[in-house]
Design a protein around this motif. Structure first.
Motif, PDB file in Angstrom:
ATOM      1  N   SER A 101       0.857  -1.181   0.000  1.00 13.69           N
ATOM      2  CA  SER A 101       0.000   0.000   0.000  1.00 13.69           C
ATOM      3  C   SER A 101       0.893   1.230   0.000  1.00 13.69           C
ATOM      4  CB  SER A 101      -0.891   0.009   1.243  1.00 13.69           C
ATOM      5  OG  SER A 101      -0.086   0.177   2.407  1.00 13.69           O
ATOM      6  N   LYS A 102       0.312   2.376  -0.279  1.00 13.20           N
ATOM      7  CA  LYS A 102       1.097   3.610  -0.294  1.00 13.20           C
ATOM      8  C   LYS A 102       1.745   3.843   1.068  1.00 13.20           C
ATOM      9  CE  LYS A 102       0.775   8.558  -1.110  1.00 13.20           C
ATOM     10  NZ  LYS A 102      -0.081   9.688  -1.424  1.00 13.20           N
ATOM     11  N   GLU A 103       0.981   3.634   2.143  1.00 17.31           N
ATOM     12  CA  GLU A 103       1.487   3.850   3.497  1.00 17.31           C
ATOM     13  C   GLU A 103       2.626   2.889   3.828  1.00 17.31           C
ATOM     14  OE1 GLU A 103      -1.771   3.376   2.738  1.00 17.31           O
ATOM     15  OE2 GLU A 103      -2.466   5.434   2.947  1.00 17.31           O
ATOM     16  N   ASP A 112      12.923  11.909  -2.452  1.00 20.22           N
ATOM     17  CA  ASP A 112      12.785  10.946  -3.545  1.00 20.22           C
ATOM     18  C   ASP A 112      11.656   9.948  -3.339  1.00 20.22           C
ATOM     19  OD1 ASP A 112      14.990  12.121  -4.703  1.00 20.22           O
ATOM     20  OD2 ASP A 112      16.403  10.644  -3.886  1.00 20.22           O
ATOM     21  N   ARG A 113      11.036   9.927  -2.191  1.00 16.65           N
ATOM     22  CA  ARG A 113      10.096   8.846  -1.859  1.00 16.65           C
ATOM     23  C   ARG A 113       8.872   8.781  -2.754  1.00 16.65           C
ATOM     24  NH1 ARG A 113      10.564   9.517   4.428  1.00 16.65           N
ATOM     25  NH2 ARG A 113      12.741   8.921   4.558  1.00 16.65           N
ATOM     26  N   GLN A 114       8.347   9.915  -3.215  1.00 16.93           N
ATOM     27  CA  GLN A 114       7.125   9.854  -4.021  1.00 16.93           C
ATOM     28  C   GLN A 114       7.340   9.086  -5.319  1.00 16.93           C
ATOM     29  OE1 GLN A 114       4.031  10.377  -3.103  1.00 16.93           O
ATOM     30  NE2 GLN A 114       4.924  10.907  -1.122  1.00 16.93           N
ATOM     31  N   GLN A 115       8.477   9.326  -5.991  1.00 20.04           N
ATOM     32  CA  GLN A 115       8.732   8.573  -7.221  1.00 20.04           C
ATOM     33  C   GLN A 115       8.978   7.101  -6.913  1.00 20.04           C
ATOM     34  OE1 GLN A 115      12.116   9.899  -9.467  1.00 20.04           O
ATOM     35  NE2 GLN A 115      13.459  10.004  -7.686  1.00 20.04           N
ATOM     36  N   TRP A 116       9.558   6.809  -5.752  1.00 16.42           N
ATOM     37  CA  TRP A 116       9.787   5.416  -5.362  1.00 16.42           C
ATOM     38  C   TRP A 116       8.485   4.724  -4.988  1.00 16.42           C
ATOM     39  CZ3 TRP A 116      14.098   2.325  -5.483  1.00 16.42           C
ATOM     40  CH2 TRP A 116      15.265   2.933  -5.909  1.00 16.42           C
ATOM     41  N   VAL A 117       7.527   5.459  -4.416  1.00 15.45           N
ATOM     42  CA  VAL A 117       6.214   4.869  -4.106  1.00 15.45           C
ATOM     43  C   VAL A 117       5.545   4.433  -5.400  1.00 15.45           C
ATOM     44  CG1 VAL A 117       3.886   5.394  -3.283  1.00 15.45           C
ATOM     45  CG2 VAL A 117       5.855   6.057  -1.913  1.00 15.45           C
ATOM     46  N   GLN A 118       5.644   5.260  -6.439  1.00 13.69           N
ATOM     47  CA  GLN A 118       5.080   4.900  -7.737  1.00 13.69           C
ATOM     48  C   GLN A 118       5.710   3.611  -8.256  1.00 13.69           C
ATOM     49  OE1 GLN A 118       2.495   6.640  -9.167  1.00 13.69           O
ATOM     50  NE2 GLN A 118       2.538   7.732  -7.216  1.00 13.69           N
ATOM     51  N   GLY A 154       4.040  -0.325  -8.718  1.00  9.12           N
ATOM     52  CA  GLY A 154       4.009  -0.875 -10.065  1.00  9.12           C
ATOM     53  C   GLY A 154       3.522   0.091 -11.124  1.00  9.12           C
ATOM     54  N   LEU A 155       3.505   1.392 -10.800  1.00 10.48           N
ATOM     55  CA  LEU A 155       2.979   2.394 -11.732  1.00 10.48           C
ATOM     56  C   LEU A 155       4.053   2.972 -12.647  1.00 10.48           C
ATOM     57  CD1 LEU A 155       0.646   4.201  -9.169  1.00 10.48           C
ATOM     58  CD2 LEU A 155       0.037   2.410 -10.813  1.00 10.48           C
ATOM     59  N   THR A 156       5.328   2.879 -12.239  1.00  6.19           N
ATOM     60  CA  THR A 156       6.438   3.377 -13.052  1.00  6.19           C
ATOM     61  C   THR A 156       7.597   2.395 -12.960  1.00  6.19           C
ATOM     62  OG1 THR A 156       7.427   4.633 -11.223  1.00  6.19           O
ATOM     63  CG2 THR A 156       5.849   5.810 -12.619  1.00  6.19           C
ATOM     64  N   GLY A 157       8.601   2.628 -13.784  1.00  8.95           N
ATOM     65  CA  GLY A 157       9.802   1.808 -13.743  1.00  8.95           C
ATOM     66  C   GLY A 157      10.743   2.272 -12.646  1.00  8.95           C
ATOM     67  N   TYR A 158      11.910   1.659 -12.621  1.00  8.21           N
ATOM     68  CA  TYR A 158      12.933   1.966 -11.621  1.00  8.21           C
ATOM     69  C   TYR A 158      13.296   3.452 -11.673  1.00  8.21           C
ATOM     70  CZ  TYR A 158      17.253   1.447  -8.939  1.00  8.21           C
ATOM     71  OH  TYR A 158      18.233   1.550  -7.998  1.00  8.21           O
ATOM     72  N   PRO A 159      13.144   4.169 -10.542  1.00  6.68           N
ATOM     73  CA  PRO A 159      13.437   5.603 -10.538  1.00  6.68           C
ATOM     74  C   PRO A 159      14.927   5.906 -10.547  1.00  6.68           C
ATOM     75  CG  PRO A 159      12.657   4.910  -8.386  1.00  6.68           C
ATOM     76  CD  PRO A 159      12.637   3.697  -9.275  1.00  6.68           C
TER      77      PRO A 159
END
Length: 141
Positions: A47-49, A64-70, A74-79
């Protein structure tokens, strides 16, 4: 061709680089060991939390955490890590502290005075009285 890494694989590698067992990390994060195992095996997306807590414990900076949460969801690739990200490995082999340090200011000052006078200072006492916590607090000053 470059192979994409999954969040579960990255989390497992990061946990191992921090020399944590799966149970140790699960305890720090506040989830069951089986949940962490499923995340690492890519059969469960956190979950996001839970992702935010995991990322904090695994050394990702707050910026950097928001891009890592994505990535974790599973919404984006490796940041791409930013240049100012802190090192993944802790600078000490002392355990991570899960609660805040309260009191003991007098003892802190006494030990700091001893450190300034002597090359070696040893903290002694019965098990569980807080010698390691005191040493960690002093090492951060």
């Amino acid at each position: 061709m470059k192979q994409e890494i999954s969040f579960g694989t990255w989390a497992r590698n990061q946990r191992r680089s921090l020399d944590l067992t799966r149970q140790d990390l699960a305890n720090q994060v506040g989830c069951a060991e089986v949940t962490l195992r499923r995340i690492e095996n890519d059969t469960l997306k956190p979950s996001k939390e839970l992702a935010l807590i995991l990322l904090e414990k695994l050394g990702i900076s707050e910026n950097d955490r928001q891009q890592w949460v994505q990535f974790a969801r599973g919404l984006t690739g490796y940041p791409q890590q930013s240049i100012d990200s802190p090192p993944a490995k802790p600078l000490t082999n002392l355990p991570l502290q899960l609660s805040t340090f309260v009191g003991r200011e007098k003892e802190l000052m006494e030990i700091i005075q001893h450190i300034h006078k002597h090359r070696l200072v040893t903290l002694t006492g019965s098990g569980g009285v807080g010698k390691t916590r005191l040493a960690i607090k002093i090492s951060k000053q």
